[in-house]
Design an enzyme around this catalytic site. Structure first.
Site, mmCIF file in Angstrom:
data_model
loop_
_atom_site.group_PDB
_atom_site.id
_atom_site.type_symbol
_atom_site.label_atom_id
_atom_site.label_comp_id
_atom_site.label_asym_id
_atom_site.label_seq_id
_atom_site.Cartn_x
_atom_site.Cartn_y
_atom_site.Cartn_z
ATOM 1 N N ARG A 49 79.315 -0.158 -47.230
ATOM 2 C CA ARG A 49 78.915 1.205 -46.860
ATOM 3 C C ARG A 49 80.113 2.019 -46.392
ATOM 4 O O ARG A 49 81.116 1.450 -45.974
ATOM 5 C CB ARG A 49 77.959 1.179 -45.663
ATOM 6 C CG ARG A 49 76.878 0.175 -45.758
ATOM 7 C CD ARG A 49 76.188 0.106 -44.398
ATOM 8 N NE ARG A 49 75.271 -1.034 -44.383
ATOM 9 C CZ ARG A 49 74.464 -1.323 -43.369
ATOM 10 N NH1 ARG A 49 74.484 -0.565 -42.280
ATOM 11 N NH2 ARG A 49 73.669 -2.349 -43.423
ATOM 12 N N ASP A 51 80.370 5.470 -43.595
ATOM 13 C CA ASP A 51 79.529 6.252 -42.682
ATOM 14 C C ASP A 51 79.510 7.736 -43.036
ATOM 15 O O ASP A 51 80.308 8.204 -43.848
ATOM 16 C CB ASP A 51 80.040 6.069 -41.245
ATOM 17 C CG ASP A 51 79.753 4.669 -40.733
ATOM 18 O OD1 ASP A 51 78.614 4.210 -40.880
ATOM 19 O OD2 ASP A 51 80.687 4.030 -40.199
ATOM 20 N N ARG A 194 87.944 3.428 -37.382
ATOM 21 C CA ARG A 194 87.989 4.620 -36.517
ATOM 22 C C ARG A 194 88.279 4.236 -35.063
ATOM 23 O O ARG A 194 88.948 4.986 -34.345
ATOM 24 C CB ARG A 194 86.682 5.390 -36.640
ATOM 25 C CG ARG A 194 86.585 6.084 -37.997
ATOM 26 C CD ARG A 194 85.166 6.478 -38.345
ATOM 27 N NE ARG A 194 84.651 7.461 -37.396
ATOM 28 C CZ ARG A 194 83.377 7.859 -37.386
ATOM 29 N NH1 ARG A 194 82.514 7.362 -38.258
ATOM 30 N NH2 ARG A 194 82.982 8.760 -36.520
#
Lengths: 241, 241
Positions: A49, A51, A194
């Protein structure tokens, strides 16, 4: 027939890659395009995935479809139907390929603008708009190399009990007023890049010392490891199979 | 007090610079922000208009307001209120400055992507996605130099009777897969840059010969001069005062 697509997307208009009810996602948009072409409900399986707001320069997915179509024609048909912010770079047929299980390494890139605010890159870089000590960031970054428990640098997930990941390469460099952080790893936990970048930014603005990383890794506590850098600066750059 | 603002904008979300009824424009958005700060209706006067979808790296405007505020504070207040796609780079106080009448020269830049489609630049370059003969384009471009009647390269306007403009400098260059066309002129008629670029593209793809420009200028007929390049590749880069 197992088809593999290599594609890029501007994540700024989507609720991330993965399908969610009543939300515009990358997966849903591509599956909808496939349905328009073949009138067959098809599930696509990506390398992983991304985000909300995160971009992909190179993402991969596979899907199975019993149809006879040349890959190049399917590419053209998909790009014709897809919106401007998703682009299929390549379609191929690979019988035994699995887009998620066959991943060997992944590279993410994070871009920070330390110069003046730039209207044209608002959705494509983190507009930090202040100086950062890139040398200190680069030194701190090297401490992420190797295999560690990344609990301090990810979102806790009840279904996940393995927080070990390996970082093979990490590089912090400045070109003009942009700071580029490239990270190659075995795999990445949710928000891991991140959070790592957030930590490096706090080293770059002297809120943290450059030797902080080993301590934070050892703590295994997300609360201690500082800010999470915003989504818009993050790109899935490369998937190694 | 005459205030001067230097600003940039991503034109992709706007119906051009100039105020129009019931349409989102750059001028309206800035005037609305000024009204929010001072509760005084204020008209801003720019160096000139830009069309729907056209960007500005450096645009200038002036306005008169009888208020006592430090320029730097006004800059911060405006940027706080303006959307992310308009950014005030500088505010200054210049008693005798006129943003339109004092213009000496303007520079526009046009960007063409001759490489593969790129999702991240969709609103910021012309996605031509095919090769162009940049050498031929550069040769053709030089024929625009000097003072000419640009009727063949602009939108006819009933209120306009002067189609003479001077091109001081024009350059076509390729960096990686991007073609950059920079034009410095005394002033530009509506669609003039996009029509000039359209003509150069037709030279670059061999639809027109490289010596076509003098003929087209002489014709004074818009119908003869070919395509108009799309707005998203065009930037107002610099205004010389």
């Amino acid at each position: 027939m197992r088809f593999v697509i290599q594609f890029s997307y501007d994540g700024s208009g989507y609720w991330g890659y993965q399908k969610q009810k009543n939300k515009q996602t990358i997966q849903q948009t591509i599956e909808d395009a496939l349905f328009k072409i073949f009138a067959i409900k098809t599930k696509i399986v990506a390398s992983g995935r991304t985000d909300t707001g995160v971009h992909a320069i190179n993402q991969y997915a596979h899907f199975d479809l019993d149809v006879n179509i040349e890959p190049e024609k399917l590419k053209i048909a998909l790009n014709h139907l897809l919106p401007n912010d998703i682009y299929i770079k390549k379609v191929s047929i690979k019988p035994n390929f699995h887009a998620r299980f066959d991943v060997k390494k992944k590279e993410y890139q994070y871009i920070i603008n330390t110069g003046e605010y730039n209207v044209f890159e608002n959705k494509y870089v983190y507009q930090y708009n202040q100086d950062l000590d890139v040398e200190k960031m680069e030194k701190a970054a090297q401490q992420f190399l190797g295999t560690h428990d990344f609990t301090s640098f990810c979102k806790k997930n009840l279904t996940n009990d393995d927080y070990q990941r390996t970082i093979f390469k990490i590089k912090v460099q400045k070109k003009e007023k942009k700071v580029f952080i490239n990270i190659i790893g075995s795999g990445f936990l949710r928000y891991m890049v991140r959070n790592m970048v957030g930590c490096l930014i706090e080293v770059g603005n002297y809120k943290q010392k450059e030797n902080i990383v080993p301590k934070l890794l050892k703590e295994k506590n997300r609360q201690k490891a500082g800010i999470k850098a915003p989504a818009e600066g993050l790109y899935l750059k490369r998937v190694y199979y």
